[in-house]
Design a protein around this motif. Structure first.
Motif, PDB file in Angstrom:
ATOM      1  N   PHE A   1      15.955 -28.631  -9.231  1.00 17.53           N
ATOM      2  CA  PHE A   1      15.843 -27.178  -9.191  1.00 17.53           C
ATOM      3  C   PHE A   1      15.844 -26.624 -10.615  1.00 17.53           C
ATOM      4  O   PHE A   1      16.859 -26.618 -11.300  1.00 17.53           O
ATOM      5  CB  PHE A   1      17.011 -26.596  -8.376  1.00 17.53           C
ATOM      6  CG  PHE A   1      16.832 -25.144  -8.058  1.00 17.53           C
ATOM      7  CD1 PHE A   1      16.056 -24.746  -6.980  1.00 17.53           C
ATOM      8  CD2 PHE A   1      17.424 -24.172  -8.848  1.00 17.53           C
ATOM      9  CE1 PHE A   1      15.870 -23.394  -6.700  1.00 17.53           C
ATOM     10  CE2 PHE A   1      17.249 -22.823  -8.571  1.00 17.53           C
ATOM     11  CZ  PHE A   1      16.475 -22.440  -7.491  1.00 17.53           C
ATOM     12  N   ARG A   2      14.668 -26.205 -11.052  1.00 13.61           N
ATOM     13  CA  ARG A   2      14.474 -25.686 -12.423  1.00 13.61           C
ATOM     14  C   ARG A   2      13.253 -24.776 -12.391  1.00 13.61           C
ATOM     15  O   ARG A   2      12.463 -24.810 -11.420  1.00 13.61           O
ATOM     16  CB  ARG A   2      14.257 -26.854 -13.406  1.00 13.61           C
ATOM     17  CG  ARG A   2      13.131 -27.764 -13.000  1.00 13.61           C
ATOM     18  CD  ARG A   2      13.008 -28.991 -13.896  1.00 13.61           C
ATOM     19  NE  ARG A   2      12.084 -29.941 -13.325  1.00 13.61           N
ATOM     20  CZ  ARG A   2      10.768 -29.951 -13.535  1.00 13.61           C
ATOM     21  NH1 ARG A   2      10.213 -29.045 -14.315  1.00 13.61           N
ATOM     22  NH2 ARG A   2       9.991 -30.850 -12.966  1.00 13.61           N
ATOM     23  N   ALA A   3      13.110 -23.979 -13.463  1.00 11.78           N
ATOM     24  CA  ALA A   3      12.037 -22.984 -13.483  1.00 11.78           C
ATOM     25  C   ALA A   3      10.661 -23.623 -13.253  1.00 11.78           C
ATOM     26  O   ALA A   3       9.784 -23.028 -12.624  1.00 11.78           O
ATOM     27  CB  ALA A   3      12.066 -22.226 -14.799  1.00 11.78           C
ATOM     28  N   GLY A   4      10.458 -24.857 -13.731  1.00 12.44           N
ATOM     29  CA  GLY A   4       9.166 -25.532 -13.565  1.00 12.44           C
ATOM     30  C   GLY A   4       8.827 -25.834 -12.108  1.00 12.44           C
ATOM     31  O   GLY A   4       7.679 -26.155 -11.790  1.00 12.44           O
ATOM     32  N   ASN A   5       9.806 -25.724 -11.229  1.00 12.00           N
ATOM     33  CA  ASN A   5       9.547 -25.957  -9.805  1.00 12.00           C
ATOM     34  C   ASN A   5       9.716 -24.679  -8.979  1.00 12.00           C
ATOM     35  O   ASN A   5      10.066 -24.714  -7.789  1.00 12.00           O
ATOM     36  CB  ASN A   5      10.444 -27.080  -9.267  1.00 12.00           C
ATOM     37  CG  ASN A   5       9.890 -28.442  -9.658  1.00 12.00           C
ATOM     38  OD1 ASN A   5       8.678 -28.605  -9.805  1.00 12.00           O
ATOM     39  ND2 ASN A   5      10.769 -29.417  -9.835  1.00 12.00           N
ATOM     40  N   ILE A   6       9.463 -23.544  -9.656  1.00 15.23           N
ATOM     41  CA  ILE A   6       9.478 -22.242  -8.983  1.00 15.23           C
ATOM     42  C   ILE A   6       8.158 -21.557  -9.307  1.00 15.23           C
ATOM     43  O   ILE A   6       7.729 -21.546 -10.477  1.00 15.23           O
ATOM     44  CB  ILE A   6      10.617 -21.324  -9.512  1.00 15.23           C
ATOM     45  CG1 ILE A   6      11.984 -22.023  -9.474  1.00 15.23           C
ATOM     46  CG2 ILE A   6      10.634 -19.980  -8.793  1.00 15.23           C
ATOM     47  CD1 ILE A   6      12.634 -22.099  -8.137  1.00 15.23           C
TER      48      ILE A   6
ATOM     49  N   ILE B   1       9.313 -24.924  -4.886  1.00 14.15           N
ATOM     50  CA  ILE B   1       8.459 -26.079  -4.552  1.00 14.15           C
ATOM     51  C   ILE B   1       9.124 -27.372  -5.018  1.00 14.15           C
ATOM     52  O   ILE B   1      10.143 -27.344  -5.700  1.00 14.15           O
ATOM     53  CB  ILE B   1       7.042 -25.965  -5.193  1.00 14.15           C
ATOM     54  CG1 ILE B   1       7.148 -25.876  -6.723  1.00 14.15           C
ATOM     55  CG2 ILE B   1       6.299 -24.765  -4.645  1.00 14.15           C
ATOM     56  CD1 ILE B   1       5.804 -26.083  -7.447  1.00 14.15           C
ATOM     57  N   ASP B   2       8.543 -28.471  -4.657  1.00 16.23           N
ATOM     58  CA  ASP B   2       8.779 -29.792  -5.227  1.00 16.23           C
ATOM     59  C   ASP B   2      10.232 -30.312  -5.167  1.00 16.23           C
ATOM     60  O   ASP B   2      10.772 -30.753  -6.181  1.00 16.23           O
ATOM     61  CB  ASP B   2       8.289 -29.763  -6.692  1.00 16.23           C
ATOM     62  CG  ASP B   2       8.141 -31.159  -7.272  1.00 16.23           C
ATOM     63  OD1 ASP B   2       8.071 -32.124  -6.495  1.00 16.23           O
ATOM     64  OD2 ASP B   2       8.101 -31.274  -8.518  1.00 16.23           O
ATOM     65  N   PRO B   3      10.854 -30.277  -3.971  1.00 17.11           N
ATOM     66  CA  PRO B   3      12.201 -30.856  -3.898  1.00 17.11           C
ATOM     67  C   PRO B   3      12.161 -32.375  -3.870  1.00 17.11           C
ATOM     68  O   PRO B   3      11.215 -32.974  -3.358  1.00 17.11           O
ATOM     69  CB  PRO B   3      12.722 -30.331  -2.553  1.00 17.11           C
ATOM     70  CG  PRO B   3      11.494 -30.123  -1.730  1.00 17.11           C
ATOM     71  CD  PRO B   3      10.379 -29.771  -2.682  1.00 17.11           C
TER      72      PRO B   3
HETATM   73 MG   LIG Z   1       7.210 -30.197 -10.025  1.00 17.01          MG
END
Ligand SMILES: [Mg+2]
Ligand SMILES: Nc1ncnc2c1ncn2[C@@H]1O[C@H](COP(=O)(O)OP(=O)(O)OP(=O)(O)O)[C@@H](O)[C@H]1O
Length: 330
Positions: free
Chosen positions: A229-234, A247-249
Protein backbone atom coordinates in the motif's frame (compact mmCIF):
# COMPACT_ATOMS: atom_id res chain seq x y z
CA UNK A 1 -17.65 -12.94 -32.82
CA UNK A 2 -13.88 -13.39 -32.83
CA UNK A 3 -11.89 -10.13 -33.12
CA UNK A 4 -10.08 -9.26 -36.29
CA UNK A 5 -6.89 -7.24 -36.71
CA UNK A 6 -5.92 -7.19 -33.05
CA UNK A 7 -2.95 -4.85 -32.54
CA UNK A 8 -0.81 -5.44 -29.45
CA UNK A 9 2.19 -3.18 -28.89
CA UNK A 10 5.13 -4.95 -27.21
CA UNK A 11 6.51 -3.42 -24.01
CA UNK A 12 9.84 -2.10 -25.27
CA UNK A 13 12.19 -0.01 -23.16
CA UNK A 14 15.27 1.77 -24.53
CA UNK A 15 17.77 -0.28 -22.46
CA UNK A 16 16.22 -3.67 -23.33
CA UNK A 17 18.43 -6.46 -24.64
CA UNK A 18 17.64 -8.00 -28.04
CA UNK A 19 16.58 -11.21 -26.26
CA UNK A 20 14.14 -9.31 -24.00
CA UNK A 21 12.72 -7.57 -27.06
CA UNK A 22 12.17 -10.93 -28.72
CA UNK A 23 10.37 -12.22 -25.60
CA UNK A 24 8.16 -9.13 -25.42
CA UNK A 25 7.32 -9.44 -29.13
CA UNK A 26 6.44 -13.10 -28.61
CA UNK A 27 4.23 -12.23 -25.63
CA UNK A 28 2.49 -9.49 -27.63
CA UNK A 29 1.82 -11.98 -30.44
CA UNK A 30 0.39 -14.48 -27.95
CA UNK A 31 -1.92 -11.84 -26.48
CA UNK A 32 -3.06 -10.83 -29.98
CA UNK A 33 -3.79 -14.48 -30.85
CA UNK A 34 -5.63 -15.02 -27.54
CA UNK A 35 -7.78 -11.90 -27.96
CA UNK A 36 -8.60 -12.94 -31.53
CA UNK A 37 -9.67 -16.40 -30.35
CA UNK A 38 -11.39 -15.44 -27.09
CA UNK A 39 -13.61 -12.37 -26.96
CA UNK A 40 -13.31 -11.52 -23.23
CA UNK A 41 -16.57 -10.44 -21.54
CA UNK A 42 -18.19 -10.81 -24.95
CA UNK A 43 -16.23 -7.87 -26.41
CA UNK A 44 -13.89 -7.74 -29.38
CA UNK A 45 -10.80 -6.10 -27.94
CA UNK A 46 -8.85 -4.81 -30.91
CA UNK A 47 -6.00 -2.80 -29.39
CA UNK A 48 -3.65 -3.39 -26.47
CA UNK A 49 -1.15 -0.76 -25.35
CA UNK A 50 1.31 -1.31 -22.50
CA UNK A 51 0.60 0.77 -19.39
CA UNK A 52 3.26 2.61 -17.49
CA UNK A 53 4.72 0.63 -14.58
CA UNK A 54 4.06 -3.07 -14.33
CA UNK A 55 7.39 -4.33 -13.02
CA UNK A 56 6.07 -7.50 -11.43
CA UNK A 57 3.47 -8.28 -14.06
CA UNK A 58 2.55 -7.25 -17.58
CA UNK A 59 -0.22 -4.67 -17.71
CA UNK A 60 -2.04 -3.57 -20.88
CA UNK A 61 -4.80 -1.10 -21.62
CA UNK A 62 -7.32 -2.76 -23.92
CA UNK A 63 -9.69 -1.00 -26.29
CA UNK A 64 -12.67 -2.80 -27.80
CA UNK A 65 -14.20 -2.16 -31.21
CA UNK A 66 -17.05 -0.32 -29.40
CA UNK A 67 -14.38 1.79 -27.55
CA UNK A 68 -14.94 0.02 -24.20
CA UNK A 69 -11.72 0.19 -22.16
CA UNK A 70 -10.30 -2.42 -19.79
CA UNK A 71 -7.03 -3.36 -18.16
CA UNK A 72 -5.45 -6.74 -18.80
CA UNK A 73 -2.93 -7.88 -16.20
CA UNK A 74 -0.84 -10.98 -16.86
CA UNK A 75 1.24 -12.82 -14.27
CA UNK A 76 2.83 -16.25 -14.02
CA UNK A 77 0.52 -17.69 -11.39
CA UNK A 78 -3.24 -18.18 -11.67
CA UNK A 79 -3.64 -18.60 -7.88
CA UNK A 80 -1.99 -15.20 -7.44
CA UNK A 81 -4.35 -13.62 -9.98
CA UNK A 82 -7.41 -15.18 -8.33
CA UNK A 83 -6.32 -13.91 -4.92
CA UNK A 84 -5.76 -10.41 -6.29
CA UNK A 85 -9.19 -10.52 -7.95
CA UNK A 86 -10.89 -11.76 -4.77
CA UNK A 87 -9.17 -9.15 -2.57
CA UNK A 88 -10.18 -6.30 -4.92
CA UNK A 89 -13.77 -7.61 -4.98
CA UNK A 90 -13.95 -8.01 -1.19
CA UNK A 91 -12.80 -4.47 -0.58
CA UNK A 92 -15.13 -3.16 -3.26
CA UNK A 93 -18.01 -4.89 -1.46
CA UNK A 94 -16.96 -3.00 1.71
CA UNK A 95 -17.39 0.24 -0.21
CA UNK A 96 -13.70 0.94 -0.87
CA UNK A 97 -12.87 2.02 -4.42
CA UNK A 98 -11.10 -0.69 -6.37
CA UNK A 99 -11.46 -1.48 -10.09
CA UNK A 100 -14.31 -3.84 -10.86
CA UNK A 101 -13.03 -7.34 -11.64
CA UNK A 102 -14.43 -8.17 -15.08
CA UNK A 103 -12.83 -11.57 -15.54
CA UNK A 104 -10.07 -13.80 -14.28
CA UNK A 105 -8.78 -16.86 -16.13
CA UNK A 106 -6.04 -18.34 -18.27
CA UNK A 107 -5.25 -18.09 -21.97
CA UNK A 108 -4.42 -21.58 -23.16
CA UNK A 109 -0.98 -22.52 -24.48
CA UNK A 110 2.33 -23.73 -23.12
CA UNK A 111 2.78 -22.27 -20.59
CA UNK A 112 -0.72 -20.92 -20.10
CA UNK A 113 -1.12 -17.16 -19.54
CA UNK A 114 -3.07 -16.35 -16.36
CA UNK A 115 -4.87 -13.02 -16.64
CA UNK A 116 -7.01 -10.59 -14.73
CA UNK A 117 -9.34 -8.24 -16.60
CA UNK A 118 -10.16 -5.04 -14.72
CA UNK A 119 -12.29 -1.99 -15.22
CA UNK A 120 -10.14 0.83 -16.63
CA UNK A 121 -9.94 3.73 -14.17
CA UNK A 122 -9.46 7.23 -15.59
CA UNK A 123 -6.90 8.93 -13.43
CA UNK A 124 -3.29 9.55 -12.66
CA UNK A 125 -0.95 7.37 -10.66
CA UNK A 126 -0.90 9.13 -7.24
CA UNK A 127 2.88 8.78 -6.95
CA UNK A 128 3.35 10.87 -10.10
CA UNK A 129 0.94 13.47 -8.75
CA UNK A 130 2.70 13.70 -5.35
CA UNK A 131 6.09 13.98 -7.04
CA UNK A 132 4.82 16.93 -9.07
CA UNK A 133 3.82 18.83 -5.90
CA UNK A 134 6.17 20.94 -3.83
CA UNK A 135 4.41 20.57 -0.45
CA UNK A 136 3.74 17.59 1.79
CA UNK A 137 0.09 17.01 0.71
CA UNK A 138 -0.86 16.23 4.32
CA UNK A 139 -4.55 15.77 3.49
CA UNK A 140 -3.80 13.18 0.83
CA UNK A 141 -1.50 11.32 3.26
CA UNK A 142 -4.30 11.36 5.87
CA UNK A 143 -6.78 10.08 3.30
CA UNK A 144 -4.36 7.25 2.45
CA UNK A 145 -4.07 6.29 6.13
CA UNK A 146 -7.84 6.19 6.49
CA UNK A 147 -8.25 4.08 3.31
CA UNK A 148 -5.62 1.63 4.56
CA UNK A 149 -7.42 1.29 7.91
CA UNK A 150 -10.68 0.65 6.04
CA UNK A 151 -9.00 -2.10 3.97
CA UNK A 152 -7.92 -3.65 7.28
CA UNK A 153 -11.49 -3.86 8.58
CA UNK A 154 -11.88 -7.18 6.71
CA UNK A 155 -11.24 -9.77 9.44
CA UNK A 156 -10.02 -13.25 8.53
CA UNK A 157 -8.49 -16.42 9.96
CA UNK A 158 -4.85 -17.47 10.13
CA UNK A 159 -1.58 -15.89 9.02
CA UNK A 160 0.56 -15.76 5.92
CA UNK A 161 -0.18 -16.16 2.25
CA UNK A 162 -3.85 -15.45 1.54
CA UNK A 163 -5.95 -18.23 0.09
CA UNK A 164 -9.40 -17.56 -1.29
CA UNK A 165 -11.69 -20.55 -1.02
CA UNK A 166 -14.65 -18.89 -2.69
CA UNK A 167 -16.33 -18.05 0.59
CA UNK A 168 -13.71 -16.32 2.67
CA UNK A 169 -10.01 -15.73 2.96
CA UNK A 170 -7.70 -17.61 5.23
CA UNK A 171 -3.96 -17.62 5.76
CA UNK A 172 -1.76 -20.63 5.05
CA UNK A 173 -0.08 -20.51 8.50
CA UNK A 174 -1.42 -20.95 12.01
CA UNK A 175 0.86 -18.51 13.83
CA UNK A 176 2.60 -15.19 13.30
CA UNK A 177 5.95 -16.85 13.97
CA UNK A 178 5.32 -19.50 11.30
CA UNK A 179 4.37 -16.74 8.87
CA UNK A 180 7.65 -14.89 9.49
CA UNK A 181 9.54 -18.12 8.80
CA UNK A 182 7.53 -18.68 5.60
CA UNK A 183 8.29 -15.17 4.39
CA UNK A 184 12.05 -15.79 4.50
CA UNK A 185 12.77 -13.82 7.67
CA UNK A 186 15.61 -16.14 8.70
CA UNK A 187 17.36 -15.71 5.34
CA UNK A 188 17.21 -11.93 5.61
CA UNK A 189 18.50 -12.09 9.19
CA UNK A 190 21.34 -14.34 8.04
CA UNK A 191 22.62 -11.97 5.36
CA UNK A 192 22.07 -8.88 7.52
CA UNK A 193 24.09 -10.53 10.29
CA UNK A 194 26.90 -11.50 7.91
CA UNK A 195 27.38 -7.92 6.77
CA UNK A 196 27.05 -6.52 10.32
CA UNK A 197 23.75 -4.73 9.91
CA UNK A 198 22.18 -6.89 12.59
CA UNK A 199 24.25 -7.83 15.60
CA UNK A 200 23.95 -10.56 18.20
CA UNK A 201 22.63 -7.97 20.67
CA UNK A 202 19.71 -7.15 18.30
CA UNK A 203 18.36 -10.69 18.40
CA UNK A 204 16.73 -10.22 21.81
CA UNK A 205 14.89 -7.12 20.50
CA UNK A 206 13.73 -9.05 17.46
CA UNK A 207 12.47 -11.92 19.61
CA UNK A 208 10.69 -9.51 21.90
CA UNK A 209 9.04 -7.75 18.91
CA UNK A 210 7.83 -11.12 17.60
CA UNK A 211 6.27 -11.91 20.99
CA UNK A 212 4.61 -8.50 21.24
CA UNK A 213 2.93 -8.98 17.85
CA UNK A 214 1.96 -12.59 18.55
CA UNK A 215 0.23 -11.49 21.69
CA UNK A 216 -1.33 -8.35 20.18
CA UNK A 217 -2.69 -10.43 17.27
CA UNK A 218 -4.80 -12.37 19.78
CA UNK A 219 -6.76 -9.28 20.71
CA UNK A 220 -6.77 -7.45 17.38
CA UNK A 221 -7.28 -10.48 15.13
CA UNK A 222 -5.83 -11.00 11.67
CA UNK A 223 -7.00 -9.01 8.65
CA UNK A 224 -6.76 -9.11 4.88
CA UNK A 225 -3.78 -6.88 4.04
CA UNK A 226 -2.71 -5.15 0.85
CA UNK A 227 1.02 -5.31 1.82
CA UNK A 228 2.12 -2.98 -1.01
CA UNK A 229 0.00 0.00 0.00
CA UNK A 230 1.78 3.09 -1.35
CA UNK A 231 1.01 6.04 -3.60
CA UNK A 232 2.29 4.10 -6.66
CA UNK A 233 -0.58 1.65 -6.20
CA UNK A 234 -3.32 4.29 -5.96
CA UNK A 235 -5.02 5.91 -8.95
CA UNK A 236 -5.93 9.54 -8.33
CA UNK A 237 -8.92 11.23 -9.98
CA UNK A 238 -9.45 14.47 -8.01
CA UNK A 239 -12.36 15.62 -10.19
CA UNK A 240 -14.41 12.46 -9.95
CA UNK A 241 -16.57 10.97 -7.21
CA UNK A 242 -13.96 8.24 -6.80
CA UNK A 243 -10.91 10.32 -5.92
CA UNK A 244 -8.76 7.35 -4.94
CA UNK A 245 -8.82 3.83 -6.37
CA UNK A 246 -6.72 1.11 -4.77
CA UNK A 247 -4.96 -1.31 -7.14
CA UNK A 248 -2.33 -4.04 -7.12
CA UNK A 249 -2.62 -5.82 -3.75
CA UNK A 250 -0.29 -8.66 -2.81
CA UNK A 251 -2.93 -9.92 -0.43
CA UNK A 252 -1.73 -11.54 2.77
CA UNK A 253 -3.54 -12.45 5.98
CA UNK A 254 -1.71 -11.12 9.04
CA UNK A 255 -1.43 -8.55 11.77
CA UNK A 256 -2.58 -5.23 10.27
CA UNK A 257 0.48 -3.33 11.53
CA UNK A 258 2.73 -5.40 9.23
CA UNK A 259 0.99 -3.59 6.34
CA UNK A 260 0.69 -0.21 8.09
CA UNK A 261 4.35 -0.15 9.11
CA UNK A 262 5.43 -0.85 5.50
CA UNK A 263 3.61 2.29 4.32
CA UNK A 264 4.98 4.35 7.23
CA UNK A 265 8.57 3.17 6.76
CA UNK A 266 8.47 3.75 2.97
CA UNK A 267 7.14 7.28 3.48
CA UNK A 268 9.79 7.94 6.12
CA UNK A 269 12.61 6.70 3.88
CA UNK A 270 11.49 8.72 0.88
CA UNK A 271 11.36 11.75 3.16
CA UNK A 272 8.85 13.69 1.09
CA UNK A 273 6.23 13.67 3.81
CA UNK A 274 6.04 12.98 7.54
CA UNK A 275 4.51 9.50 8.09
CA UNK A 276 2.59 10.91 11.06
CA UNK A 277 -0.13 12.09 8.64
CA UNK A 278 -0.75 8.53 7.44
CA UNK A 279 -0.98 7.40 11.06
CA UNK A 280 -3.40 10.22 11.88
CA UNK A 281 -5.60 9.12 8.98
CA UNK A 282 -5.43 5.48 10.06
CA UNK A 283 -6.48 6.45 13.59
CA UNK A 284 -9.59 8.17 12.26
CA UNK A 285 -10.83 4.61 11.69
CA UNK A 286 -9.00 2.50 14.28
CA UNK A 287 -6.78 3.29 17.26
CA UNK A 288 -3.18 2.10 16.97
CA UNK A 289 -1.25 0.52 19.85
CA UNK A 290 2.16 2.23 19.75
CA UNK A 291 4.23 -0.59 21.27
CA UNK A 292 2.80 -3.16 18.84
CA UNK A 293 3.42 -0.69 15.99
CA UNK A 294 7.09 -0.29 17.03
CA UNK A 295 7.45 -4.07 17.05
CA UNK A 296 5.92 -4.31 13.56
CA UNK A 297 8.19 -1.49 12.26
CA UNK A 298 11.27 -3.40 13.33
CA UNK A 299 10.18 -6.72 11.80
CA UNK A 300 8.82 -5.15 8.61
CA UNK A 301 11.97 -3.05 8.08
CA UNK A 302 14.07 -6.21 8.36
CA UNK A 303 11.81 -7.96 5.83
CA UNK A 304 12.07 -4.95 3.53
CA UNK A 305 15.83 -5.53 3.28
CA UNK A 306 14.85 -8.56 1.18
CA UNK A 307 13.67 -6.67 -1.89
CA UNK A 308 15.97 -3.68 -2.38
CA UNK A 309 18.09 -3.51 0.74
CA UNK A 310 20.83 -6.03 -0.02
CA UNK A 311 23.17 -3.35 -1.27
CA UNK A 312 24.11 -1.51 1.95
CA UNK A 313 25.04 1.70 0.20
CA UNK A 314 21.66 2.73 -1.26
CA UNK A 315 19.64 5.44 0.48
CA UNK A 316 16.82 2.89 0.80
CA UNK A 317 19.07 0.45 2.71
CA UNK A 318 20.44 3.28 4.87
CA UNK A 319 16.91 4.43 5.70
CA UNK A 320 15.92 0.88 6.67
CA UNK A 321 19.02 0.66 8.84
CA UNK A 322 17.93 3.73 10.82
CA UNK A 323 14.53 2.15 11.45
CA UNK A 324 16.13 -1.15 12.47
CA UNK A 325 18.50 0.69 14.84
CA UNK A 326 15.41 2.51 16.21
CA UNK A 327 17.03 5.87 15.46
CA UNK A 328 13.68 7.13 14.22
CA UNK A 329 10.14 6.57 15.37
CA UNK A 330 6.65 7.62 14.35
MG1 LIG B 1 1.78 -1.65 -8.86
N1 LIG C 1 -7.60 -0.64 -13.42
C1 LIG C 1 -6.68 0.21 -13.86
N2 LIG C 1 -7.05 1.34 -14.51
C2 LIG C 1 -6.13 2.22 -14.99
N3 LIG C 1 -4.79 2.04 -14.89
C3 LIG C 1 -4.35 0.93 -14.26
C4 LIG C 1 -5.25 -0.05 -13.71
N4 LIG C 1 -4.55 -1.04 -13.15
C5 LIG C 1 -3.24 -0.72 -13.34
N5 LIG C 1 -3.12 0.47 -13.98
C6 LIG C 1 -1.85 1.15 -14.37
O1 LIG C 1 -0.85 0.17 -14.62
C7 LIG C 1 0.24 0.29 -13.70
C8 LIG C 1 0.73 -1.09 -13.30
O2 LIG C 1 -0.32 -1.82 -12.68
P1 LIG C 1 -0.11 -2.67 -11.36
O3 LIG C 1 0.41 -1.78 -10.27
O4 LIG C 1 -1.37 -3.40 -11.08
O5 LIG C 1 0.99 -3.71 -11.87
P2 LIG C 1 2.33 -4.28 -11.26
O6 LIG C 1 3.03 -5.04 -12.29
O7 LIG C 1 2.04 -5.03 -10.04
O8 LIG C 1 3.07 -2.94 -10.98
P3 LIG C 1 4.33 -2.49 -10.17
O9 LIG C 1 5.24 -3.62 -10.00
O10 LIG C 1 4.86 -1.35 -11.02
O11 LIG C 1 3.69 -2.01 -8.89
C9 LIG C 1 -0.34 1.09 -12.53
O12 LIG C 1 0.64 1.85 -11.85
C10 LIG C 1 -1.35 2.00 -13.19
O13 LIG C 1 -0.72 3.17 -13.67
Amino acid sequence: MPSENVTVAPRFHPQMSEQDRKNERRLADRIAAALTRTPLIGKSFVRAAPLHGGKTSTVYKLTASDETLAVLKLAGDIAFMRTEAAALSCWRALGINTPEVLDVGEFSGEPSLPYLLLEFIEGENLLGYLESQTGECKNIQRDLGAIQARLHQFRVQGFGEAVWDGVSFRGTQTSFRAELAESGFEDVLAFARTDGRIEQSDLARIESATRVLESHAESCGTRLLHTDFRAGNILYSPNSKRIYTVIDPSAVVSHPYMCLSYSLVLTEIHGRSDPIHILEGYEQIERVDRSALSAARLLRAILMLRSFGRDKTTSYAKGLQKVIRCETDV
